[in-house]
Design an enzyme around this catalytic site. Structure first.
Site, PDB file in Angstrom:
ATOM      1  N   ASP A  15       0.727  -1.129  -0.104  1.00  0.00           N
ATOM      2  CA  ASP A  15       0.005   0.073  -0.258  1.00  0.00           C
ATOM      3  C   ASP A  15       0.870   1.345   0.034  1.00  0.00           C
ATOM      4  O   ASP A  15       0.677   2.247  -0.757  1.00  0.00           O
ATOM      5  CB  ASP A  15      -1.010   0.103   1.290  1.00  0.00           C
ATOM      6  N   ARG A  95       0.602   4.434  17.016  1.00  0.00           N
ATOM      7  CA  ARG A  95       0.080   5.579  15.933  1.00  0.00           C
ATOM      8  C   ARG A  95       0.371   7.058  16.174  1.00  0.00           C
ATOM      9  O   ARG A  95       0.929   7.807  15.234  1.00  0.00           O
ATOM     10  CB  ARG A  95      -1.462   5.445  15.358  1.00  0.00           C
ATOM     11  N   ASP A 124      -7.186   3.267  12.607  1.00  0.00           N
ATOM     12  CA  ASP A 124      -5.884   4.118  12.406  1.00  0.00           C
ATOM     13  C   ASP A 124      -5.982   5.289  11.785  1.00  0.00           C
ATOM     14  O   ASP A 124      -5.060   6.161  12.114  1.00  0.00           O
ATOM     15  CB  ASP A 124      -4.758   3.065  11.900  1.00  0.00           C
ATOM     16  N   SER A 176      -3.514  -9.677   7.698  1.00  0.00           N
ATOM     17  CA  SER A 176      -3.169  -8.319   7.993  1.00  0.00           C
ATOM     18  C   SER A 176      -2.269  -8.139   9.032  1.00  0.00           C
ATOM     19  O   SER A 176      -2.987  -8.433  10.415  1.00  0.00           O
ATOM     20  CB  SER A 176      -4.179  -7.250   7.691  1.00  0.00           C
TER      21      SER A 176
HETATM   22  N1  ARG Z   1      -7.730  -3.334  16.045  1.00  0.00           N
HETATM   23  C1  ARG Z   1      -6.513  -2.859  16.374  1.00  0.00           C
HETATM   24  C2  ARG Z   1      -6.738  -1.501  16.549  1.00  0.00           C
HETATM   25  O1  ARG Z   1      -7.412  -0.992  16.204  1.00  0.00           O
HETATM   26  C3  ARG Z   1      -5.455  -2.949  15.316  1.00  0.00           C
HETATM   27  C4  ARG Z   1      -5.538  -2.564  14.009  1.00  0.00           C
HETATM   28  C5  ARG Z   1      -4.480  -2.926  12.968  1.00  0.00           C
HETATM   29  N2  ARG Z   1      -4.641  -4.479  12.967  1.00  0.00           N
HETATM   30  C6  ARG Z   1      -3.947  -4.870  11.778  1.00  0.00           C
HETATM   31  N3  ARG Z   1      -3.921  -6.127  11.748  1.00  0.00           N
HETATM   32  N4  ARG Z   1      -3.332  -4.316  10.723  1.00  0.00           N
HETATM   33  O2  ARG Z   1      -5.913  -0.858  17.455  1.00  0.00           O
END
Ligand code: ARG
Length: 417
Positions: A15, A95, A124, A176
Site C-alpha cells: 500500500d 500511531r 488508525d 493483515s
Molecule cells: N484493531 C486494532 C486497533 O485498532 C489493530 C488494527 C490494525 N490491525 C492490523 N492487523 N493491521 O488498534
C-alpha cells in the site's frame, strides 16, 4: 515553480509503496518518506533503498524505540490501560508517535501535506489524523486508500509492475499484520469468521500453549514508581526489558488474545493479538498495586483505566484529558515500588509472590494468630453505624416491600399508584 512536498508514512509494504508513486504523479509532488522503528521485528535494512527505487526524493528512518517505551508504553502500563479489558493496544498507541514523527519531518522538509496508508474503515486513520490535527493543524492530510481507484491487491500489484515499483517477492501472508515491541495485531482471512478458531499459522510470536515447555518458569519483575526496571534480578533499559520478556513469556505461550472488539467507526471486528510482555507486565503491575495502593485510590484508578484505554484506542493521545490523567496516575505511582514473582506455564500467568517497601499489607492486622493487633470489639460499633441506613430504609419500607402512597378514587376504591 518549486514542487510541493508530501511526507508519507511509509512501511515498505504494498500500500505505502503504491502511495509514494501515486501521490507523486497525482500532485506532481516530491515525496519524503518517514518510517518509524517501534521495535517491529521486520527488517528495516534495505528499506531506504526500496523507498528511493519507488520514487521517494528523501527518506527518513527514525529510531523511536526509546521514546515509544518512555513516553507512551510506560504511561499506558501505569494507567492499566487495556481496551475492552483485554487489548494492550500495541497498534493504537504506536500511531500518535508515528504521526508525531511524520509531522516533525513534514515541518523540517517544508511539506504542504502528510499522507498515511490507513484504510477508510479502521481506527488508525482517526488516530493519525487526530494527532496531526493536534500537532500541526496547518498540514493537509491525505489518505489515498480512501480515494484511489484500486479495488484489490492484484490491481495494486499490476500498477507496481506498470511503473517499475519494487514489490516484495515474499509470499503474501493471508493476514493483515501490524507489529511493534508492545505486540502484534493480526486480522483478515479466515479470522474474519468469529466462530473459526485461529489457525496456528496466524500467530507470529508466541508458542502454542500446547507446545510450550511442560515445566513452570518463574520470573521476577521489579518496579520503581510503577515502571519495570529489572527482570529476573537484572536491571534493564525499558526496551530491552520488554524485548527480553517477549521472548520468555512468548516461549511459554503467554499473551495470546482473541477479541471481538468495538471499533471507533462503529464496526465490530475480530482480531488476534499477541503481546507476551505487555500482558505479563500489566499482570505484574496490577498485583503490585494491590499491595501498595490505598483502597480508594485503587478503586478510582480502575475507573480511570477504562477511560484512559478509550482515549488511546480512539486516537485522543494528545488530548488535555490524557495529560491530566497522567498527572493523577503519576501521583499514584510514587508508591508502586517492589518486586513481583510470577509463574508462567503453558499460556498462563500466576502470581507466586510480591513484596514492597511501600506494602500496605500489615501482618499484625491481617493475621488470625495470637500476633493479631486488630481491635475486634471496635467492629461492633462500626457495623452498627455502617448499617444504619439499611436499617432505616427497611423500617420504612416494610422488610423490602416498597411502601407506595395510596390514592382514594371517587367510588371509594383504593388503588395503588
Ligand atoms: N484493531 C486494532 C486497533 O485498532 C489493530 C488494527 C490494525 N490491525 C492490523 N492487523 N493491521 O488498534
Amino acid at each position: 515553480m518549486k514542487k510541493q512536498r508530501i511526507a508519507v508514512a511509509y512501511s515498505g509494504g504494498l500500500d505505502t509503496s503504491v502511495i509514494v508513486h501515486w501521490l507523486k504523479e497525482r500532485y506532481n509532488a516530491e515525496i519524503v518518506t518517514v518510517t518509524g522503528n517501534l521495535g517491529q521485528r521486520k527488517e528495516l535494512t534495505g528499506l531506504a533503498e526500496k523507498a528511493y527505487k519507488t520514487g521517494a526524493r528523501k527518506v527518513y528512518i527514525q529510531d523511536l524505540r526509546e521514546e515509544f517505551v518512555r513516553e507512551y508504553l510506560w504511561r499506558s502500563l501505569k494507567a492499566g490501560a487495556l481496551y475492552e479489558h483485554t487489548y494492550p493496544m500495541a497498534t493504537s498507541i504506536g500511531r500518535p508517535l508515528l504521526a508525531k514523527a511524520l509531522v516533525d519531518v513534514a515541518r523540517r522538509e517544508r511539506c504542504a501535506a502528510v499522507a498515511h496508508g490507513c484504510t477508510g474503515k479502521g481506527n488508525d486513520q482517526v488516530r493519525f489524523e487526530a494527532a496531526v490535527a493536534a500537532l500541526a493543524p496547518e498540514l493537509t492530510v491525505l489518505a489515498p486508500l480512501r480515494e484511489w481507484e484500486f479495488r484489490s491487491r492484484e490491481e495494486e500489484i499490476a500498477y507496481c509492475e506498470r511503473h517499475g515499483i519494487p514489490v516484495a517477492a515474499t509470499k503474501k501472508s493471508p493476514y493483515s499484520i501490524d507489529e511493534n515491541v508492545w505486540g502484534t495485531s493480526i486480522e483478515c482471512g479466515v479470522l474474519e469468521d468469529p466462530m473459526v478458531e485461529p489457525p496456528e499459522d496466524a500467530y507470529q510470536r508466541t508458542v502454542s500453549p500446547k507446545k510450550a515447555p511442560d515445566k513452570v518458569q518463574y520470573i521476577t519483575i521489579e518496579f520503581r514508581d510503577g515502571i519495570p526496571v529489572a527482570l529476573n534480578g537484572r536491571a534493564m533499559k525499558g526496551f530491552d526489558l520488554i524485548d527480553s520478556l517477549n521472548s520468555i513469556a512468548g516461549a511459554n505461550g503467554v499473551g495470546r488474545m482473541d477479541l471481538v472488539e468495538n471499533r471507533l467507526v462503529g464496526i465490530k471486528s475480530r482480531e488476534i493479538y499477541e503481546a507476551p510482555a505487555a500482558v505479563t507486565l500489566h499482570f505484574a503491575h496490577r498485583e503490585l498495586e494491590r499491595l501498595t495502593l490505598d483502597k480508594e485510590v485503587m478503586h478510582v484508578k480502575a475507573k480511570i483505566a477504562h477511560d484512559y484505554a478509550n482515549l488511546i484506542y480512539n486516537g485522543l493521545w494528545f488530548s488535555p484529558l490524557r495529560m491530566a490523567y497522567d498527572a493523577f496516575i503519576d501521583e499514584t505511582q510514587k508508591v508502586v515500588n517492589g518486586l513481583v514473582k510470577l509463574k508462567l506455564y503453558k499460556g498462563t500467568i500466576e502470581i507466586s509472590g510480591r513484596t514492597s517497601p511501600n506494602s500496605l499489607y500489615d501482618t499484625r492486622l491481617a493475621t488470625y494468630t495470637e500476633e493479631d493487633s486488630f481491635d475486634h470489639k471496635a467492629s461492633e460499633g462500626f457495623i452498627k453505624i455502617f448499617s444504619l441506613p439499611l436499617k432505616t430504609y427497611y423500617r420504612v419500607n416494610r422488610n423490602g416491600f416498597i411502601n407506595k402512597p395510596t390514592l382514594t378514587r371517587k367510588r371509594g376504591k383504593k388503588s395503588e399508584l
